[in-house]
Write a protein that holds these residues in place. Structure first.
Motif, PDB file in Angstrom:
ATOM      1  N   SER A 229      27.302  38.523  43.625  1.00  0.00           N
ATOM      2  CA  SER A 229      28.195  39.601  44.044  1.00  0.00           C
ATOM      3  C   SER A 229      29.628  39.099  44.114  1.00  0.00           C
ATOM      4  O   SER A 229      30.560  39.748  43.620  1.00  0.00           O
ATOM      5  N   TRP A 230      29.831  37.934  44.727  1.00  0.00           N
ATOM      6  CA  TRP A 230      31.176  37.397  44.856  1.00  0.00           C
ATOM      7  C   TRP A 230      31.734  36.942  43.514  1.00  0.00           C
ATOM      8  O   TRP A 230      32.917  37.199  43.203  1.00  0.00           O
ATOM      9  N   THR A 231      30.921  36.275  42.703  1.00  0.00           N
ATOM     10  CA  THR A 231      31.438  35.812  41.409  1.00  0.00           C
ATOM     11  C   THR A 231      31.723  36.993  40.495  1.00  0.00           C
ATOM     12  O   THR A 231      32.677  36.945  39.698  1.00  0.00           O
ATOM     13  N   TYR A 232      30.925  38.058  40.598  1.00  0.00           N
ATOM     14  CA  TYR A 232      31.230  39.268  39.822  1.00  0.00           C
ATOM     15  C   TYR A 232      32.545  39.885  40.284  1.00  0.00           C
ATOM     16  O   TYR A 232      33.413  40.236  39.463  1.00  0.00           O
ATOM     17  N   GLU A 233      32.697  40.055  41.602  1.00  0.00           N
ATOM     18  CA  GLU A 233      33.890  40.709  42.138  1.00  0.00           C
ATOM     19  C   GLU A 233      35.169  40.017  41.668  1.00  0.00           C
ATOM     20  O   GLU A 233      36.129  40.674  41.239  1.00  0.00           O
ATOM     21  N   VAL A 234      35.194  38.690  41.755  1.00  0.00           N
ATOM     22  CA  VAL A 234      36.433  37.988  41.408  1.00  0.00           C
ATOM     23  C   VAL A 234      36.641  37.933  39.900  1.00  0.00           C
ATOM     24  O   VAL A 234      37.779  38.006  39.414  1.00  0.00           O
ATOM     25  N   ALA A 235      35.548  37.828  39.137  1.00  0.00           N
ATOM     26  CA  ALA A 235      35.688  37.803  37.675  1.00  0.00           C
ATOM     27  C   ALA A 235      36.121  39.179  37.160  1.00  0.00           C
ATOM     28  O   ALA A 235      36.955  39.273  36.257  1.00  0.00           O
ATOM     29  N   ALA A 236      35.565  40.240  37.731  1.00  0.00           N
ATOM     30  CA  ALA A 236      35.933  41.593  37.314  1.00  0.00           C
ATOM     31  C   ALA A 236      37.381  41.886  37.654  1.00  0.00           C
ATOM     32  O   ALA A 236      38.112  42.503  36.861  1.00  0.00           O
ATOM     33  N   THR A 237      37.816  41.454  38.834  1.00  0.00           N
ATOM     34  CA  THR A 237      39.220  41.636  39.217  1.00  0.00           C
ATOM     35  C   THR A 237      40.121  40.863  38.271  1.00  0.00           C
ATOM     36  O   THR A 237      41.147  41.371  37.799  1.00  0.00           O
ATOM     37  N   ASP A 238      39.746  39.630  37.975  1.00  0.00           N
ATOM     38  CA  ASP A 238      40.525  38.784  37.065  1.00  0.00           C
ATOM     39  C   ASP A 238      40.612  39.418  35.679  1.00  0.00           C
ATOM     40  O   ASP A 238      41.662  39.364  35.020  1.00  0.00           O
ATOM     41  N   SER A 239      39.538  40.053  35.234  1.00  0.00           N
ATOM     42  CA  SER A 239      39.496  40.618  33.883  1.00  0.00           C
ATOM     43  C   SER A 239      40.494  41.746  33.685  1.00  0.00           C
ATOM     44  O   SER A 239      40.872  42.053  32.557  1.00  0.00           O
ATOM     45  N   THR A 240      40.931  42.371  34.763  1.00  0.00           N
ATOM     46  CA  THR A 240      41.870  43.486  34.668  1.00  0.00           C
ATOM     47  C   THR A 240      43.323  43.013  34.611  1.00  0.00           C
ATOM     48  O   THR A 240      44.217  43.805  34.284  1.00  0.00           O
ATOM     49  N   GLY A 241      43.567  41.756  34.991  1.00  0.00           N
ATOM     50  CA  GLY A 241      44.929  41.246  34.995  1.00  0.00           C
ATOM     51  C   GLY A 241      45.764  41.720  36.168  1.00  0.00           C
ATOM     52  O   GLY A 241      46.991  41.564  36.173  1.00  0.00           O
ATOM     53  N   ILE A 242      45.121  42.280  37.196  1.00  0.00           N
ATOM     54  CA  ILE A 242      45.861  42.772  38.365  1.00  0.00           C
ATOM     55  C   ILE A 242      46.617  41.636  39.044  1.00  0.00           C
ATOM     56  O   ILE A 242      47.768  41.780  39.450  1.00  0.00           O
ATOM     57  N   LEU A 243      45.939  40.476  39.179  1.00  0.00           N
ATOM     58  CA  LEU A 243      46.542  39.310  39.813  1.00  0.00           C
ATOM     59  C   LEU A 243      46.696  38.191  38.794  1.00  0.00           C
ATOM     60  O   LEU A 243      45.966  38.146  37.793  1.00  0.00           O
ATOM     61  N   ARG A 244      47.627  37.273  39.082  1.00  0.00           N
ATOM     62  CA  ARG A 244      47.949  36.211  38.127  1.00  0.00           C
ATOM     63  C   ARG A 244      47.926  34.857  38.825  1.00  0.00           C
ATOM     64  O   ARG A 244      48.036  34.782  40.051  1.00  0.00           O
TER      65      ARG A 244
END
Length: 626
Positions: A229-244
């Motif tokens: 759940s945690w690795t999905y959440e952070v990878a999915a967020t990263d995939s959008t480019g919202i944060l750098r």
């Protein structure tokens, strides 16, 4: 459970790096180790050491964090913490919380979160229900609480305190974090591969965290979140480019809350540093020092900041106020263009450059001058407040999620946002709207279930894996989700009309700069009424301007003048509501609602049932004789 429609949304027009999700780390432990390997000498955390002369900010690298975390993790192993054994953390947000949580992850254990304000009885329940073996306790107050309930928590074999002075006692049940770290270093000297072996054994389906929801009635429920759940959440967020990776996060949210825990895990994936300090009264001061580019917060923080700036400008009046209002208007035009993916040009671009130089940049400086993105979560954000921040050049991306969905489910992106919505789902999350309007979710972010509570799990997780959120929502023409209310909070008046209280409450907070809480009531009543609390800081200035300087808060807020002021804003609110939604009567309480008082959750969300029961007599008085 009601059947769901076939409406599933995954935005086709969003550029997403799906490889990040497909190739994500196996566990939080792997995620941490990979981050250290990738950027060992980059800054990981900043934290404040409190000195008499002022706070001293200390910066640590990922390699330095690993050295400490591995030692603490090895110390946990020496205390007998095995795979999926529970280790609780009872502390406010601070650097040591992050160290403790990471140490539990790399040791293969399970972090159980406890708010420092949790009462003795609930702490005993959480520790017993989770079967926690070790507890990290922040200070002497938390240690004292654990000693009071020691006879009811026989499974807790050791308490580790962040405060060395709190470790002095009549026994060795309580030890200091330093002592645990030293114990772990001894273990690593004997077996340097100890922690790496624990990490290697972790798998995506292993339990990582149990977060107990702060329910308003009955016992809290323990939400089981797996490593995936945690690795999905952070990878999915990263995939959008919202944060750098060049962002700098300021983190003050409770780490016992799922939103705070997510914000603590995101840097492991993306690599940006985090300044961590849970002192709410220091947020404004710290922003000026830290100068972050990104911060997550609850709506109340944005409302207070917005109201404070508005009152300051109204107080200045004259030319300053006129200039401020002009700049606001120009900023609003530009923000509306940007929401459509366009940039200002011609005369508007010239006006915006001037407005930014004279006014907008000055407002941004109050937040450190470098903020490019805020994320708002945990409750509804007033659209006008969000638009105002955007007009100042600081986008607030409102998001939506629950403890049961590992925090982030949907979020507005800098590249795609609509005010009044909570954005698009994260890539890989399926979202449906049931026939009765309830939002349903499916994906790796959804919990494994409620700990030791199969009956409650069956109520919200159906056979096809859909999580029934209890929230009512709708999708617009581009797939942006709009949450209209909690299913359980919607009420019907005795006239048969449905009312969504949270929408009305949010609208009022955007109108009245003095309000702290606005609680709408009217289930089975013949009209709608409200309880009102006024912000103590805002009312200090108001009292001075209205001839009541120095008078007690309770006297000021219950004065006729304060009531007339609130009535004016209620009249404005009512002008935009349906007739059956209008607030016919209200009571201003003589004290604000607080976390310590049990009326708000630690993430500043209203405990509606607690408040309506506590102030039942005030509410009943609204309807006496009606």
């Amino acid at each position: 459970m009601p059947a769901a429609t076939a409406q599933i949304h995954s935005p086709a027009d969003e550029p997403v790096d799906h490889r990040l999700i497909e190739e994500r780390a196996a566990s939080v432990g792997h995620l941490f180790r990979d981050r250290v390997t990738a950027t060992p000498n980059s800054d990981a955390f900043m934290y404040a050491k409190v000195r008499e002369s002022g706070d001293e900010w200390v910066t640590v690298t990922w390699a330095e964090v690993q050295k400490t975390v591995y030692a603490i993790g090895a110390g946990l192993v020496a205390l007998g913490v095995g795979p999926e054994d529970r280790v609780a953390v009872a502390s406010s947000t601070r650097y040591e919380w992050a160290l403790a949580d990471l140490a539990v992850m790399v040791a293969g254990g399970v972090t159980t979160t406890i708010y420092p304000t949790t009462i003795d009885d609930d702490v005993a329940f959480i520790l017993g229900d989770s079967q926690s073996k070790v507890v990290f306790a922040e200070d002497a107050e938390q240690v004292a609480k654990l000693r009071r309930i020691a006879s009811t928590i026989p499974g807790v074999t050791k308490v580790v305190t962040f405060d060395p002075e709190a470790a002095t006692g009549e026994d060795d049940w309580v030890i200091s974090l330093d002592a645990l770290e030293a114990l772990g270093r001894t273990g690593l000297e004997r077996n340097p591969a100890l922690i790496d072996e624990r990490i290697d054994a972790l798998t995506p389906d292993r339990l990582a965290t149990i977060i107990y929801t702060s329910g308003t009635t009955g016992r809290p429920k323990g939400v089981r979140l797996l490593h995936k759940s945690w690795t999905y959440e952070v990878a999915a967020t990263d995939s959008t480019g919202i944060l750098r990776d060049d962002d700098l996060q300021y983190l003050w949210l409770p780490l016992a809350h799922v939103f705070g825990k997510l914000l603590l895990t995101l840097p492991l994936q993306i690599g940006f540093p985090t300044a961590i300090d849970g002192r709410i009264d220091k947020i404004v001061d710290n922003l000026a020092v830290v100068k972050p580019t990104f911060m997550g917060a609850a709506p109340r923080i944005f409302e207070k900041a917005y109201n404070r700036v508005q009152m300051m400008m109204e107080s200045d009046g004259g030319v300053k106020l006129k200039l401020f209002r002009w700049a606001e208007g120009v900023g609003r035009e530009v923000s509306e263009l940007r929401a459509e993916g366009k940039d200002p040009s011609g005369l508007l671009a010239t006006k915006y450059s001037l407005a930014d130089k004279l006014v907008l940049s000055k407002v941004r400086d109050r937040f450190g001058g470098r903020v490019r993105l805020f994320i708002s979560g945990s409750a509804a954000l007033n659209q006008d407040v969000g638009r105002w921040f955007d007009s100042m050049g600081m986008l607030v991306g409102e998001g939506y999620g629950l403890t049961e969905s590992s925090a982030a489910t949907t979020v507005n992106r800098p590249s795609a946002y609509r005010y009044g919505t909570v954005g698009w789902p994260l890539p890989g999350t399926e979202l449906r709207i049931a026939e009765d309007g309830e939002v349903l979710l499916r994906g790796d972010g959804v919990m494994d279930g409620y700990h030791n509570n199969p009956e409650a799990t069956a109520e919200v997780l159906d056979a096809d894996g859909w999580f029934h959120t209890g929230d009512i929502g709708e999708l617009d023409d581009r797939g942006f989700l709009r949450i209209t209310d909690r299913k359980k909070d919607l009420f019907k008046t005795s006239n048969g009309k449905y009312v969504a209280p949270s929408i009305i409450e949010s609208q009022f907070k955007g109108l009245c700069p003095y309000v702290s809480q606005f609680v709408v009531h009217g289930a089975d009543r013949n009209f709608v009424s409200a309880l009102v609390t006024l912000d103590p800081d805002a009312m200090t200035g108001w009292a001075e301007a209205n001839g009541m300087a120095g008078r007690p808060y309770s006297e000021v807020v219950t004065s006729d003048a304060a009531r007339d002021m609130v009535q004016g804003y209620v009249d404005q609110l009512n002008a935009g509501l349906n007739r059956w939604e209008t607030i016919k009567k209200f009571t201003i309480l003589d004290q604000d609602l607080t976390v310590d008082g049990g009326e708000l959750t630690p993430s500043l969300k209203l405990k509606r049932k607690v408040v309506t029961e506590r102030y039942k007599d005030d509410l009943d008085a609204h309807y006496a004789g009606s």
